[in-house]
Write an enzyme that holds these catalytic residues in place. Structure first.
Site, PDB file in Angstrom:
ATOM      1  N   PRO A  31      25.358 -16.356  30.216  1.00 53.25           N
ATOM      2  CA  PRO A  31      24.417 -15.155  30.307  1.00 53.25           C
ATOM      3  C   PRO A  31      25.304 -13.907  30.730  1.00 53.25           C
ATOM      4  O   PRO A  31      25.964 -13.874  31.831  1.00 53.25           O
ATOM      5  CB  PRO A  31      23.122 -15.355  31.171  1.00 53.25           C
ATOM      6  CG  PRO A  31      23.557 -16.794  32.040  1.00 53.25           C
ATOM      7  CD  PRO A  31      24.449 -17.333  31.320  1.00 53.25           C
ATOM      8  N   GLU A  32      25.223 -12.746  30.120  1.00 57.50           N
ATOM      9  CA  GLU A  32      25.665 -11.712  30.369  1.00 57.50           C
ATOM     10  C   GLU A  32      24.719 -10.665  31.084  1.00 57.50           C
ATOM     11  O   GLU A  32      23.514 -10.881  31.236  1.00 57.50           O
ATOM     12  CB  GLU A  32      26.355 -10.859  29.564  1.00 57.50           C
ATOM     13  CG  GLU A  32      27.645 -11.788  28.809  1.00 57.50           C
ATOM     14  CD  GLU A  32      28.389 -11.086  27.886  1.00 57.50           C
ATOM     15  OE1 GLU A  32      28.737  -9.835  27.849  1.00 57.50           O
ATOM     16  OE2 GLU A  32      28.853 -11.572  27.143  1.00 57.50           O
ATOM     17  N   LYS A  71      25.897  -9.858  37.012  1.00 54.15           N
ATOM     18  CA  LYS A  71      25.387 -11.329  36.517  1.00 54.15           C
ATOM     19  C   LYS A  71      24.504 -11.839  37.784  1.00 54.15           C
ATOM     20  O   LYS A  71      24.130 -13.127  37.615  1.00 54.15           O
ATOM     21  CB  LYS A  71      26.343 -12.167  35.974  1.00 54.15           C
ATOM     22  CG  LYS A  71      27.012 -11.427  34.762  1.00 54.15           C
ATOM     23  CD  LYS A  71      27.999 -12.345  34.366  1.00 54.15           C
ATOM     24  CE  LYS A  71      28.914 -11.596  33.158  1.00 54.15           C
ATOM     25  NZ  LYS A  71      29.935 -12.527  32.910  1.00 54.15           N
ATOM     26  N   ARG A 111      44.658   0.270  37.030  1.00 51.73           N
ATOM     27  CA  ARG A 111      44.836  -1.153  36.704  1.00 51.73           C
ATOM     28  C   ARG A 111      46.040  -1.463  36.055  1.00 51.73           C
ATOM     29  O   ARG A 111      46.779  -2.374  36.110  1.00 51.73           O
ATOM     30  CB  ARG A 111      43.854  -1.450  36.096  1.00 51.73           C
ATOM     31  CG  ARG A 111      42.407  -1.775  36.760  1.00 51.73           C
ATOM     32  CD  ARG A 111      42.583  -3.171  37.549  1.00 51.73           C
ATOM     33  NE  ARG A 111      41.503  -3.688  38.072  1.00 51.73           N
ATOM     34  CZ  ARG A 111      40.676  -3.458  39.417  1.00 51.73           C
ATOM     35  NH1 ARG A 111      41.340  -2.155  40.018  1.00 51.73           N
ATOM     36  NH2 ARG A 111      39.770  -3.718  39.730  1.00 51.73           N
ATOM     37  N   ARG A 133      40.182 -16.985  24.903  1.00 49.83           N
ATOM     38  CA  ARG A 133      38.749 -17.003  24.257  1.00 49.83           C
ATOM     39  C   ARG A 133      39.166 -16.336  23.044  1.00 49.83           C
ATOM     40  O   ARG A 133      40.017 -16.483  22.300  1.00 49.83           O
ATOM     41  CB  ARG A 133      37.719 -16.411  25.224  1.00 49.83           C
ATOM     42  CG  ARG A 133      37.317 -16.955  26.176  1.00 49.83           C
ATOM     43  CD  ARG A 133      36.381 -16.310  27.089  1.00 49.83           C
ATOM     44  NE  ARG A 133      37.062 -15.506  28.007  1.00 49.83           N
ATOM     45  CZ  ARG A 133      36.456 -14.617  28.911  1.00 49.83           C
ATOM     46  NH1 ARG A 133      35.184 -14.634  29.232  1.00 49.83           N
ATOM     47  NH2 ARG A 133      37.037 -13.798  29.694  1.00 49.83           N
TER      48      ARG A 133
END
Length: 320
Positions: free
Chosen positions: A2-3, A61, A188, A303
């Site tokens: 779940p997000e 989450k 980043r 993914r």
């Protein structure tokens, strides 16, 4: 997994049904669901039983219920009952006599309460987990570094469980800073989707909503973060907020029976997905403009990423 929208749907359900009630007793049916509570099952039961739920809070989450001694309100409570949903965890509100679910792990008996119409509320909170990747545990609360509320909830206490202290704020959090996110994002020097999935930079976003937001913002997942201008960052944050808000209104995204709200109902945002899981199907935005472009699935971090090759062209300086 779940997000943010799915966890927020659960938080809102718990806030409605559990806040202000006392946990009168605890039954642990499978100690594996308490493996994160290092002090053991007896300590868990002794700490939780007799506590009053002051508030239900979420950051990203992470979900927790702030506990205090029943009948003795504290200015700054000391502990929280954390619930980690994992891949298949569910928190369900039931009547004690309701048949037990097949994968029921923990039962919390709640004090009697009624709703605004005087109707009696169910008196049991159940933790159900098919795969046992999730669990419950008691965590100590500590002050938030910025003095702002720990997460989204009604109490607005500047406290957060130690285990969630490293998690960044999410876009639906009133204390989230878009400017701070932009500055840290540019530092980043990675691909943009990888940055969106970094819970230390921005929390609550998983694979589904990252793909949906990138499609909405017409941005490729490999866009280098150090090339992001403020308007680009604002565009993606607007897209993330919009996608998650619509998912919340639909009760979240449910692809099977593992994710449900506290009343057992499934979300239906899967019907509104524009990119995720739609490889080989027409891009609806292109179709509206008279183009026939098929969505594509590409491998990403073990993914998948789903995108429109026309709306989201791959940058020449792509960075994964």
């Amino acid at each position: 997994m779940p997000e943010l929208p799915e966890v927020e749907v659960v938080r809102r359900g718990l806030a409605r049904w559990v806040t202000g009630r006392t946990i009168e007793s605890v039954r642990v049916l499978d100690a594996r669901s308490l493996r994160r509570h290092v002090a053991g099952v007896e300590d868990f039961m002794g700490t939780v039983a007799g506590s009053r739920v002051r508030d239900v809070v979420r950051r990203g989450k992470f979900l927790w219920m702030i506990l205090e001694e029943s009948g003795h309100p504290e200015p700054l409570p000391r502990v929280a009952l954390m619930a980690h949903l994992g891949m298949s965890g569910q928190l369900l509100i039931e009547e004690p006599e309701a048949p037990p679910e097949k994968h029921l792990r923990v039962r919390l008996q709640l004090s009697a309460a009624t709703d605004e119409d005087g109707v009696n509320l169910p008196t049991e909170l159940r933790f159900v987990d098919q795969r046992i990747f999730g669990g419950m545990f008691v965590a100590e609360l500590e002050p938030t570094p910025d003095g702002q509320p720990g997460g989204l909830g009604d109490g607005l206490l500047p406290l957060i469980p130690h285990q969630a202290g490293h998690i960044a704020r999410d876009p639906l959090d009133p204390a989230f800073s878009g400017e701070d996110f932009h500055v840290r994002l540019r530092a980043r020097r990675t691909g943009f989707k990888r940055a969106l999935l970094d819970q230390g930079l921005i929390s609550g976003i998983g694979n589904i909503y990252a793909d949906e937001a990138l499609w909405a913002a017409r941005m490729h997942y490999a866009r280098p973060t150090d090339t992001m201008r403020r308007p680009d960052t604002e565009r993606i944050l607007d897209a993330v907020t919009s996608v998650m808000s619509r998912a919340l209104a639909a009760g979240g995204t449910s692809f099977d029976s593992l994710y449900v709200n506290v009343n057992g109902s499934s979300g239906y945002f899967a019907r509104e997905l524009e990119a995720y899981g739609r490889a080989g199907q027409p891009c609806r935005r292109c179709a509206a403009a008279g183009r026939h472009t098929l969505l594509r699935r590409e491998s990403f971090m073990g993914r998948s990423s789903f995108l429109c090759p026309w709306c989201q062209p791959r940058p020449r300086n792509a960075r994964l």
